[in-house]
Write a protein that holds these residues in place. Structure first.
Motif, PDB file in Angstrom:
ATOM      1  N   GLN A  40       0.724  -1.241  -0.024  1.00 35.93           N
ATOM      2  CA  GLN A  40      -0.247   0.112   0.014  1.00 35.93           C
ATOM      3  C   GLN A  40       0.762   1.376   0.014  1.00 35.93           C
ATOM      4  OE1 GLN A  40      -3.398   0.148  -0.179  1.00 35.93           O
ATOM      5  NE2 GLN A  40      -3.148  -1.767  -0.749  1.00 35.93           N
ATOM      6  N   ARG A  41       1.712   1.383   0.787  1.00 36.80           N
ATOM      7  CA  ARG A  41       2.686   2.441   0.915  1.00 36.80           C
ATOM      8  C   ARG A  41       3.606   2.775  -0.456  1.00 36.80           C
ATOM      9  NH1 ARG A  41       8.053   1.346   4.844  1.00 36.80           N
ATOM     10  NH2 ARG A  41       8.671  -0.412   3.718  1.00 36.80           N
ATOM     11  N   LYS A  42       3.859   1.541  -1.011  1.00 42.93           N
ATOM     12  CA  LYS A  42       4.752   1.553  -2.510  1.00 42.93           C
ATOM     13  C   LYS A  42       3.699   2.060  -3.628  1.00 42.93           C
ATOM     14  CE  LYS A  42       8.639  -1.300  -1.078  1.00 42.93           C
ATOM     15  NZ  LYS A  42       9.035  -2.622  -1.110  1.00 42.93           N
ATOM     16  N   ALA A  43       2.480   1.741  -3.352  1.00 45.10           N
ATOM     17  CA  ALA A  43       1.608   2.536  -4.094  1.00 45.10           C
ATOM     18  C   ALA A  43       1.079   3.729  -4.183  1.00 45.10           C
ATOM     19  CB  ALA A  43       0.139   1.442  -4.129  1.00 45.10           C
ATOM     20  N   GLY A  44       1.480   4.265  -2.923  1.00 44.09           N
ATOM     21  CA  GLY A  44       1.370   5.607  -2.708  1.00 44.09           C
ATOM     22  C   GLY A  44       0.076   5.621  -1.885  1.00 44.09           C
ATOM     23  N   ASN A  45      -0.675   4.905  -1.288  1.00 44.25           N
ATOM     24  CA  ASN A  45      -1.890   4.871  -0.586  1.00 44.25           C
ATOM     25  C   ASN A  45      -1.904   5.419   0.507  1.00 44.25           C
ATOM     26  OD1 ASN A  45      -3.307   4.100  -2.959  1.00 44.25           O
ATOM     27  ND2 ASN A  45      -3.050   1.966  -2.551  1.00 44.25           N
ATOM     28  N   ILE A  46      -0.508   5.021   1.409  1.00 50.56           N
ATOM     29  CA  ILE A  46      -0.493   5.539   2.753  1.00 50.56           C
ATOM     30  C   ILE A  46       1.050   5.786   2.825  1.00 50.56           C
ATOM     31  CG2 ILE A  46      -2.421   4.054   3.985  1.00 50.56           C
ATOM     32  CD1 ILE A  46      -0.144   1.907   4.481  1.00 50.56           C
ATOM     33  N   LYS A  47       1.354   6.255   3.886  1.00 53.51           N
ATOM     34  CA  LYS A  47       2.792   6.614   4.300  1.00 53.51           C
ATOM     35  C   LYS A  47       3.280   5.699   5.494  1.00 53.51           C
ATOM     36  CE  LYS A  47       2.491  11.421   2.864  1.00 53.51           C
ATOM     37  NZ  LYS A  47       3.458  11.482   1.625  1.00 53.51           N
TER      38      LYS A  47
END
Length: 513
Positions: A40-47
């Motif tokens: 999810q973070r690598k998809a830019g959805n969360i940090k």
């Protein structure tokens, strides 16, 4: 998403991790495994900061009740490390799956510059001057250590009630124990106050608390993970391993921490293991063993029924179920405790009140320093095991107890080698009992020891084994089954556990906390 009440008052949501998640709430984050959050973070959805912030908030909310931590890394330090991972992602640099991910460490591992207590007063004031191999390898991946987790003193116990820093409570029912000795690790993962944790397993200390808390835990082959920098209980049994929310996370962590280390004379020269690539290969054609002469009458009825249902699940999916016998299996608990206590008696001799740790202020002579410091510094369970071990090693009793126990251990190892030449996986319950009430067994050491009756033989044989969630009791307490595999067959063990995890989710209530 359907909300259900789960440990600690958080609303659990049944999350399909294959679905694209645009926004993740804090409760979703603490329920999610690392590999999902990394995607999810690598998809830019969360940090990474969002992940760490959610875990820090959860730690703050649950610690006053659970007591899973002995030493906590401050929030601001954790958030700074999370920001570093986010900066790398923003620049398009490669980020390891574990980088910036909040992971707890059982307080038996040396982590340079942090306190090490082994949950004992004897190590009061000790700060690690060096780094254990397994935590060093996690540092290489950029993990974020949330703190040092509570445990039974020197890993001696099955409930995490034998801690100088207070008992740990089970997040499913805070009147119950989380198992031991890695109870703090399991409770923290189950509650979401870290996403994964390192534990150690000497006679079941990863697998039993994993079962008691509905998490996944694996003990690898003896020698798979380096013991360098890990405080010793019983040196011929001790092994490090992960406790995680699911099988895939354990495969990632075990792959990172495993492998040869020249600083550990018992480390196996196996190179860098590959445990992730084959996870989804399935179990087609597997031969699955069940121990015919294992006494299941000692089990709670729900555990026995759940185990039989689990065996049927393998049978219905095309596995051949094979009955095996293990000679003298009924003596495994006695053999284990003779050897383990003997090694503990020897290993704990180094805590003398002179070089480091607690020194009695009442000591007037050099002999008093040793005697009084140990008396004040060690808890009752540690003293009991030292006495048992010293007795087993003493003149006139060495041949009657220790020598015979080692001979039976060698026999177990030969039998398992033969058994796994014919089968792929062996199934047993993890523990004969469900999570029990706090103080229920503290006055009956024998009953406490018998909680490990199904796990100790794995350590005697030196083979890998795992606890996989397999359902819930009528009281909504977690249940689990134990999978064993042959020497250095961690990849087979994990892919079988991965398959079972996915299948059991269709048969039982959700296991992800």
């Amino acid at each position: 998403m359907v909300a259900e009440t789960v440990p600690g008052g958080v609303k659990k949501k049944s999350i399909d991790f294959t679905v694209f998640i645009i926004f993740m709430k804090s409760e979703d984050i603490i329920l999610s495994p690392i590999h999902v959050l990394d995607a999810q973070r690598k998809a830019g959805n969360i940090k990474t900061r969002d992940i760490v912030s959610a875990v820090m908030n959860r730690r703050r909310a649950t610690e006053p009740v659970l007591n899973a931590y002995i030493h906590q890394i401050p929030d601001e330090v954790c958030l700074e490390q999370a920001d570093c991972a986010d900066d790398k992602l923003r620049r398009g640099e490669p980020v390891h799956i574990l980088e910036g991910m909040p992971i707890g460490v059982k307080d038996i591992f040396n982590v340079i510059g942090t306190p090490l207590t082994c949950a004992s007063k004897i190590l009061t004031g000790y700060v690690s001057p060096y780094e254990s191999t397994v935590t060093s390898r996690l540092k290489d991946a950029g993990y974020l250590m949330t703190g040092k987790l509570n445990m039974d003193e020197f890993a001696m116990g099955s409930s995490t009630e034998n801690s100088a820093y207070g008992a740990v409570r089970n997040p499913w029912d805070t009147d119950r124990v989380p198992g031991g000795s890695s109870g703090g690790s399991a409770a923290a993962v189950a509650a979401g106050s870290c996403l994964a944790a390192l534990g150690t397993d000497t006679g079941g200390s990863i697998r039993q608390p994993a079962m008691f808390t509905g998490t996944f835990g694996i003990k690898p082959t003896y020698g798979f993970c380096s013991r360098y920098g890990m405080s010793a209980f019983a040196s011929s049994f001790d092994q490090a391993g992960p406790i995680t929310k699911d099988v895939e996370d354990s495969a990632v962590i075990l792959q990172q921490i495993g492998g040869f280390d020249e600083r550990d004379s018992t480390s196996l020269n196996i190179g860098k293991p590959d445990l992730v690539s084959g996870l989804k290969q399935g179990i087609e054609g597997m031969r699955v063993g069940v121990i015919q002469n294992l006494d299941l009458s000692v089990c709670d009825e729900e555990i026995r029924q759940n185990f039989e249902q689990s065996v049927d699940l393998f049978r219905k999916n095309g596995c051949q179920i094979v009955s095996v016998n293990i000679e003298h299996i009924q003596h495994s608990i006695a053999v284990y405790y003779i050897i383990a206590c003997s090694e503990a008696s020897s290993n704990l001799g180094r805590y003398d009140g002179i070089r480091y740790g607690h020194r009695s202020p009442a000591a007037a002579k050099i002999g008093d320093v040793f005697r009084l410091s140990r008396d004040e510094g060690f808890g009752n369970e540690v003293k009991l095991r030292i006495l048992l071990g010293t007795f087993a090693l003493s003149s006139g009793y060495y041949d009657a107890y220790y020598s015979k126990a080692k001979k039976i251990q060698s026999m177990y190892r030969r039998q398992f080698q033969q058994i796994f030449s014919d089968i792929d996986i062996l199934l047993t319950p993890v523990s004969p009992v469900r999570p029990f009430k706090l103080n229920e067994k503290m006055d009956d050491p024998l009953q406490m020891y018998l909680a490990d009756v199904f796990t100790v033989i794995v350590n005697l044989a030196g083979i890998p084994a795992a606890s996989v969630p397999s359902g819930f009791s009528a009281q909504k307490l977690p249940l689990g089954i134990q999978l064993m595999a042959g020497h250095l067959k961690e990849a087979d063990l994990l892919r079988t556990a991965y398959w079972f995890e996915k299948q059991a989710a269709l048969e039982y209530p959700p296991q992800k906390i």
